[in-house]
Structures are given as C-alpha cells and as structure tokens.
Design a protein around this motif. Sequence first.
Motif, PDB file in Angstrom:
ATOM      1  N   ASP A 143       0.833  -1.195   0.000  1.00 27.22           N
ATOM      2  CA  ASP A 143       0.000   0.000   0.000  1.00 27.22           C
ATOM      3  C   ASP A 143       0.873   1.252   0.000  1.00 27.22           C
ATOM      4  O   ASP A 143       2.089   1.182   0.169  1.00 27.22           O
ATOM      5  CB  ASP A 143      -0.954  -0.005   1.203  1.00 27.22           C
ATOM      6  N   ASP A 144       0.227   2.407  -0.182  1.00 28.57           N
ATOM      7  CA  ASP A 144       0.957   3.686  -0.230  1.00 28.57           C
ATOM      8  C   ASP A 144       0.663   4.551   0.994  1.00 28.57           C
ATOM      9  O   ASP A 144       0.760   5.778   0.927  1.00 28.57           O
ATOM     10  CB  ASP A 144       0.593   4.449  -1.510  1.00 28.57           C
ATOM     11  N   LEU A 145       0.323   3.920   2.116  1.00 19.93           N
ATOM     12  CA  LEU A 145      -0.075   4.687   3.298  1.00 19.93           C
ATOM     13  C   LEU A 145       1.074   5.501   3.882  1.00 19.93           C
ATOM     14  O   LEU A 145       0.854   6.583   4.435  1.00 19.93           O
ATOM     15  CB  LEU A 145      -0.681   3.761   4.347  1.00 19.93           C
ATOM     16  N   HIS A 146       2.306   5.004   3.787  1.00 20.45           N
ATOM     17  CA  HIS A 146       3.444   5.792   4.285  1.00 20.45           C
ATOM     18  C   HIS A 146       3.572   7.100   3.501  1.00 20.45           C
ATOM     19  O   HIS A 146       3.781   8.172   4.083  1.00 20.45           O
ATOM     20  CB  HIS A 146       4.748   4.996   4.163  1.00 20.45           C
ATOM     21  N   GLU A 147       3.450   7.017   2.188  1.00 18.52           N
ATOM     22  CA  GLU A 147       3.550   8.224   1.368  1.00 18.52           C
ATOM     23  C   GLU A 147       2.418   9.193   1.663  1.00 18.52           C
ATOM     24  O   GLU A 147       2.631  10.403   1.794  1.00 18.52           O
ATOM     25  CB  GLU A 147       3.529   7.864  -0.122  1.00 18.52           C
ATOM     26  N   ARG A 148       1.212   8.651   1.796  1.00 16.10           N
ATOM     27  CA  ARG A 148       0.072   9.530   2.058  1.00 16.10           C
ATOM     28  C   ARG A 148       0.128  10.141   3.455  1.00 16.10           C
ATOM     29  O   ARG A 148      -0.422  11.221   3.692  1.00 16.10           O
ATOM     30  CB  ARG A 148      -1.234   8.771   1.845  1.00 16.10           C
ATOM     31  N   ALA A 149       0.794   9.459   4.381  1.00 15.11           N
ATOM     32  CA  ALA A 149       0.972  10.030   5.721  1.00 15.11           C
ATOM     33  C   ALA A 149       1.967  11.188   5.698  1.00 15.11           C
ATOM     34  O   ALA A 149       1.904  12.069   6.553  1.00 15.11           O
ATOM     35  CB  ALA A 149       1.444   8.957   6.682  1.00 15.11           C
ATOM     36  N   GLY A 150       2.891  11.147   4.722  1.00 16.01           N
ATOM     37  CA  GLY A 150       3.868  12.223   4.608  1.00 16.01           C
ATOM     38  C   GLY A 150       5.310  11.812   4.741  1.00 16.01           C
ATOM     39  O   GLY A 150       6.203  12.673   4.756  1.00 16.01           O
ATOM     40  N   SER A 151       5.606  10.512   4.827  1.00 15.82           N
ATOM     41  CA  SER A 151       7.003  10.064   4.898  1.00 15.82           C
ATOM     42  C   SER A 151       7.721  10.475   3.619  1.00 15.82           C
ATOM     43  O   SER A 151       7.203  10.288   2.511  1.00 15.82           O
ATOM     44  CB  SER A 151       7.086   8.543   5.078  1.00 15.82           C
ATOM     45  N   SER A 152       8.913  11.024   3.766  1.00 18.25           N
ATOM     46  CA  SER A 152       9.618  11.596   2.617  1.00 18.25           C
ATOM     47  C   SER A 152      10.542  10.612   1.921  1.00 18.25           C
ATOM     48  O   SER A 152      10.974  10.866   0.791  1.00 18.25           O
ATOM     49  CB  SER A 152      10.409  12.834   3.058  1.00 18.25           C
ATOM     50  N   ASP A 153      10.864   9.479   2.556  1.00 15.22           N
ATOM     51  CA  ASP A 153      11.761   8.502   1.931  1.00 15.22           C
ATOM     52  C   ASP A 153      11.231   7.101   2.224  1.00 15.22           C
ATOM     53  O   ASP A 153      11.348   6.610   3.348  1.00 15.22           O
ATOM     54  CB  ASP A 153      13.186   8.666   2.469  1.00 15.22           C
ATOM     55  N   VAL A 154      10.621   6.473   1.219  1.00 11.24           N
ATOM     56  CA  VAL A 154      10.003   5.154   1.393  1.00 11.24           C
ATOM     57  C   VAL A 154      10.535   4.203   0.332  1.00 11.24           C
ATOM     58  O   VAL A 154      10.489   4.503  -0.861  1.00 11.24           O
ATOM     59  CB  VAL A 154       8.463   5.225   1.287  1.00 11.24           C
ATOM     60  N   THR A 155      11.053   3.067   0.777  1.00  8.41           N
ATOM     61  CA  THR A 155      11.501   2.006  -0.122  1.00  8.41           C
ATOM     62  C   THR A 155      10.515   0.857  -0.038  1.00  8.41           C
ATOM     63  O   THR A 155      10.290   0.298   1.033  1.00  8.41           O
ATOM     64  CB  THR A 155      12.907   1.507   0.274  1.00  8.41           C
ATOM     65  N   HIS A 156       9.903   0.518  -1.167  1.00 14.15           N
ATOM     66  CA  HIS A 156       8.945  -0.588  -1.221  1.00 14.15           C
ATOM     67  C   HIS A 156       9.659  -1.856  -1.675  1.00 14.15           C
ATOM     68  O   HIS A 156      10.074  -1.958  -2.834  1.00 14.15           O
ATOM     69  CB  HIS A 156       7.810  -0.267  -2.192  1.00 14.15           C
ATOM     70  N   LEU A 157       9.782  -2.814  -0.773  1.00 13.58           N
ATOM     71  CA  LEU A 157      10.445  -4.070  -1.124  1.00 13.58           C
ATOM     72  C   LEU A 157       9.621  -4.892  -2.097  1.00 13.58           C
ATOM     73  O   LEU A 157      10.165  -5.576  -2.963  1.00 13.58           O
ATOM     74  CB  LEU A 157      10.714  -4.899   0.133  1.00 13.58           C
ATOM     75  N   HIS A 158       8.308  -4.854  -1.949  1.00  9.13           N
ATOM     76  CA  HIS A 158       7.436  -5.731  -2.725  1.00  9.13           C
ATOM     77  C   HIS A 158       6.566  -4.970  -3.717  1.00  9.13           C
ATOM     78  O   HIS A 158       5.517  -5.463  -4.130  1.00  9.13           O
ATOM     79  CB  HIS A 158       6.567  -6.566  -1.770  1.00  9.13           C
ATOM     80  N   GLY A 159       7.016  -3.783  -4.115  1.00  8.99           N
ATOM     81  CA  GLY A 159       6.258  -2.983  -5.060  1.00  8.99           C
ATOM     82  C   GLY A 159       5.158  -2.198  -4.372  1.00  8.99           C
ATOM     83  O   GLY A 159       5.018  -2.207  -3.148  1.00  8.99           O
ATOM     84  N   VAL A 160       4.362  -1.502  -5.196  1.00 10.47           N
ATOM     85  CA  VAL A 160       3.260  -0.702  -4.644  1.00 10.47           C
ATOM     86  C   VAL A 160       2.058  -0.865  -5.560  1.00 10.47           C
ATOM     87  O   VAL A 160       2.135  -0.724  -6.782  1.00 10.47           O
ATOM     88  CB  VAL A 160       3.673   0.779  -4.474  1.00 10.47           C
ATOM     89  N   ILE A 161       0.937  -1.198  -4.972  1.00 10.74           N
ATOM     90  CA  ILE A 161      -0.249  -1.602  -5.720  1.00 10.74           C
ATOM     91  C   ILE A 161      -0.877  -0.455  -6.501  1.00 10.74           C
ATOM     92  O   ILE A 161      -1.664  -0.684  -7.422  1.00 10.74           O
ATOM     93  CB  ILE A 161      -1.274  -2.244  -4.762  1.00 10.74           C
TER      94      ILE A 161
END
Length: 228
Positions: A90-108
């Motif tokens: 999911d993209d909840l970290h980005e929508r919360a406002g985290s500025s640096d997110v690495t998705h190990l398993h992709g993003v839906i």
Amino acid sequence: MKKKLVVLTGAGISAESGLKTFRDSDGLWEGYNVYDVATPEAWDRNPALVQQFYNERRKQVLEAVPNAAHLGLVALEDDFEVHVITQNIDDLHERAGSSDVTHLHGVITRSQSDLDPGLTYPIEGWEIKMGSFCELGTQLRPHVVWFGESVPMIHHAAQLCAGADVFILVGTSLAVYPAAGLVDYVPAGVPKYIIDPKIPELGRYKNIIKVEKSATEGVKEVLGLLRA
C-alpha cells in the motif's frame, strides 16, 4: 547532522488501517490461496482472476487512511533522517507524509509491464483493465513482487540498514525472506526497537528494546523514548 533512523514495517502497521494480508498459518489472503493470485504461474494461468483480485485490493487501499503509527514515523523526521523500508504494497506511508520510502514488494497503486518490470506507470482510479497495454504492447499488471520473483530493492534496503544509527521494526514477524534478513545488516551496537504484540525470539541480536504493543501504541511509546 541528524542521526539516520531506519524503519522496517510489515503487515501489522497496515492492519490498523483495515488492510488485511495473508497469514502464513493458512496461506489465505481475503479467502484466496496466495498461490492462486500472487505468483507468476497464477498470472500465466488465469490473468483475469489475478487482475480482478488486485483491483479489489487496490480499491481497499485507496479507501484506507494512514493511522497514528504512520503519522508517528513522519513526526520522527523532526529529529532524525528517517528512511522507511516497507514490505507492504500500500501507499499509506507516502500519504501520511514520509519523505523517503523504499517498497520491497512494489506498490499496488502503480502498474507495470508484463514484459519489463522496470516499466511502471501510475494508475488512475482503482482498476487495471484487461486489454490495457504498456508501451511495449504487453498487458499491464500490478506493480507487485510475487512469490518466486526477485526483490530488486533488497540491496538498497540492506545498504540503508547497514548505515543506521537507530533501527525500528514495526508489525512484522520476521518470517518472510529476504526482508527478514535485513536486521542482520544493522550494526550490532545500534539500538533496535521491535514493535509487535508477539515478538519472536531474537536471541542472536544485541541491543534489542522490545515493545510488545500494536503498531499505533508501540510507535507512540518509541517516539517518547527517542525524544526523552
């Protein structure tokens, strides 16, 4: 210079936003056997079923909202250089406002070429339709790493862990590899906060601080500890 804080998150943080994931105990994800919807073989066998499954999951993700744990990790950016590594799609970290997110398993919320996984695209709305093609002329599929596929971001994640000054693990059982092996890259002397209601045996690791709580309560507690 701010200290580097690396966070590894798993299903437990998204569960408190209402998103379900499969559990190893029964191998089911929303009633489906994961090998019927989350492998390259499943896609080859029945792409329409797999597409429908992820379209439904994507709709759930878009309707979900970040919870207090996601927001707490964002608040840590006031005091630390925060890098979030997540096993979640999911993209909840980005929508919360985290500025640096690495998705190990992709993003839906992105699609990818069925021919070249490096070709990814944003998705308008919640649905990838069968008959929607990438620029190479092949069917678009979810930008998700399935069982049996390589995890291209694992090396970047390992480098982040190796450079951590503080490490936090939230909502993961450390049962899924290669993600579970990332803790081994964190230097022995670095404090490691483990947040989960059921923390597994971690005898081989040093400087472990166990916080046996849910993601939202645990992140709140660790936030207080780090700011004390």
